[in-house]
Design a protein around this motif. Structure first.
Motif, short mmCIF file in Angstrom:
data_model
loop_
_atom_site.label_atom_id
_atom_site.label_comp_id
_atom_site.label_asym_id
_atom_site.label_seq_id
_atom_site.Cartn_x
_atom_site.Cartn_y
_atom_site.Cartn_z
N LEU A 116 17.30 72.35 26.68
CA LEU A 116 16.69 71.32 25.85
C LEU A 116 15.49 70.65 26.53
N GLY A 117 15.15 71.10 27.74
CA GLY A 117 13.97 70.58 28.42
C GLY A 117 14.25 69.56 29.51
N TYR A 118 15.52 69.34 29.82
CA TYR A 118 15.88 68.42 30.90
C TYR A 118 15.76 69.13 32.23
N SER A 119 15.38 68.40 33.26
CA SER A 119 15.27 68.94 34.61
C SER A 119 16.15 68.14 35.55
N VAL A 120 16.77 68.85 36.49
CA VAL A 120 17.60 68.19 37.50
C VAL A 120 16.70 67.38 38.42
N GLU A 121 16.99 66.10 38.54
CA GLU A 121 16.27 65.21 39.45
C GLU A 121 16.96 65.18 40.81
N THR A 122 18.29 65.18 40.78
CA THR A 122 19.05 65.16 42.02
C THR A 122 20.47 65.63 41.75
N SER A 123 21.17 65.98 42.79
CA SER A 123 22.58 66.34 42.67
C SER A 123 23.39 65.47 43.62
N LEU A 124 24.62 65.25 43.23
CA LEU A 124 25.55 64.44 44.03
C LEU A 124 26.81 65.26 44.26
N GLU A 125 27.00 65.71 45.50
CA GLU A 125 28.18 66.52 45.81
C GLU A 125 29.43 65.66 45.78
N LYS A 126 30.53 66.28 45.37
CA LYS A 126 31.84 65.62 45.34
C LYS A 126 31.77 64.28 44.61
N ASN A 127 31.06 64.26 43.49
CA ASN A 127 30.86 63.02 42.74
C ASN A 127 31.88 62.83 41.64
N PHE A 128 32.27 63.88 40.96
CA PHE A 128 33.19 63.79 39.83
C PHE A 128 34.44 64.60 40.17
N MET A 129 35.46 63.92 40.64
CA MET A 129 36.73 64.57 40.98
C MET A 129 36.53 65.77 41.91
N GLY A 130 35.62 65.63 42.86
CA GLY A 130 35.35 66.69 43.83
C GLY A 130 34.26 67.65 43.43
N TYR A 131 33.77 67.54 42.20
CA TYR A 131 32.73 68.45 41.71
C TYR A 131 31.35 67.82 41.87
N THR A 132 30.34 68.67 41.96
CA THR A 132 28.97 68.22 42.03
C THR A 132 28.51 67.73 40.65
N SER A 133 27.80 66.63 40.64
CA SER A 133 27.18 66.11 39.42
C SER A 133 25.67 66.22 39.56
N TYR A 134 25.01 66.31 38.42
CA TYR A 134 23.55 66.42 38.38
C TYR A 134 22.99 65.32 37.51
N ILE A 135 21.94 64.67 37.96
CA ILE A 135 21.22 63.71 37.15
C ILE A 135 20.00 64.44 36.62
#
Length: 141
Positions: A116-135
């Motif tokens: 849809l045209g979104y780009s990853v700005e940053t990632s956060l390791e172990k952010n959501f129940m041990g999983y990586t999250s992306y902003i």
């Protein structure tokens, strides 16, 4: 003078939350001026009026923040998510937003948002129940 008493409350203490939120907002506004987050919900229903998917977020200055996206499993991969996000594009533009921002966990919908045209700005390791999250962010056009 006695030292301050510190309490740990394992509940969602709305009375204290209101004091904290109002205190922080007052401090912030003393530095940057007044602001307000304006919540919105964009959602779809089926023929009997049942909610089958939607987006919850707010308008925060020139930033449209998406907090929750959900599509009922019977309606996934059928264009409903794309249709909802077309609506948020229009909504954000009509509210003078410059950017739409959301986050997603690695097992959720990163690929969908990138299409849809979104780009990853940053990632956060172990952010959501041990999983990586992306902003992710997208410029409003």
């Amino acid at each position: 003078n006695n030292p301050p008493q510190i309490t740990i409350d394992p509940t969602d203490n709305q009375i204290v939350a209101k004091v904290l939120t109002e205190g922080l907002k007052k401090f912030n506004e003393s530095k940057i001026g007044p602001y307000e987050a304006k919540p919105f919900t964009i959602f779809a229903t089926n023929d009997d009026g049942t909610v089958i998917g939607g987006i919850k977020g707010d308008i925060f200055g020139e930033l449209c923040r998406v907090f929750t996206v959900w599509i009922h499993e019977d309606y996934r991969h059928k264009g409903l998510g794309s249709a909802l996000f077309k609506n948020i594009d229009v909504y954000a533009k009509n509210h003078q937003c410059k950017i739409i921002q959301l986050d997603t966990a690695e097992f959720q919908a990163r690929g969908f948002y990138e299409k849809l045209g979104y780009s990853v700005e940053t990632s956060l390791e172990k952010n959501f129940m041990g999983y990586t999250s992306y902003i992710l962010r997208k410029n409003v056009e």
